[in-house]
Design an enzyme around this catalytic site. Sequence first.
Site, PDB file in Angstrom:
ATOM      1  CB  CYS A 160     -20.534   5.231 -26.785  1.00 16.48           C
ATOM      2  SG  CYS A 160     -19.514   4.061 -25.888  1.00 16.48           S
ATOM      3  CB  CYS A 191     -18.817   2.936 -28.916  1.00 22.12           C
ATOM      4  SG  CYS A 191     -19.928   2.358 -27.610  1.00 22.12           S
TER       5      CYS A 191
END
Length: 102
Positions: A31, A34
């Site tokens: 991600c 993230c």
Amino acid sequence: MSVTFLNADNFDTEVMQCADRVLIDFYADWCGPCHMLSPVIEQVAEERADIHVCKVNVDRAPELAAQFGITSIPALVVMDGGRIIRRSVGFMPKEDVLELLK
């Protein structure tokens, strides 16, 4: 303070029995947002000794992600006394993370 990585085995001890406020970062290695949020979370962990900062890899601990109803990442959950008090989804700057902890 360092970041604690959570799984089903240590969740109860690290979160439910914790006397401090807990910040949980739900993330995945693949991600992009993230990865952008990760240094922010590390800074908060270093600067706020009164907050127990934890991370959950949703691919390695899907049962925890399901328990919290995580459908989008990154997701931040703030807990106090074993109950959820705030939630947020998506990248946010450090100032906003600190505001979330109030």
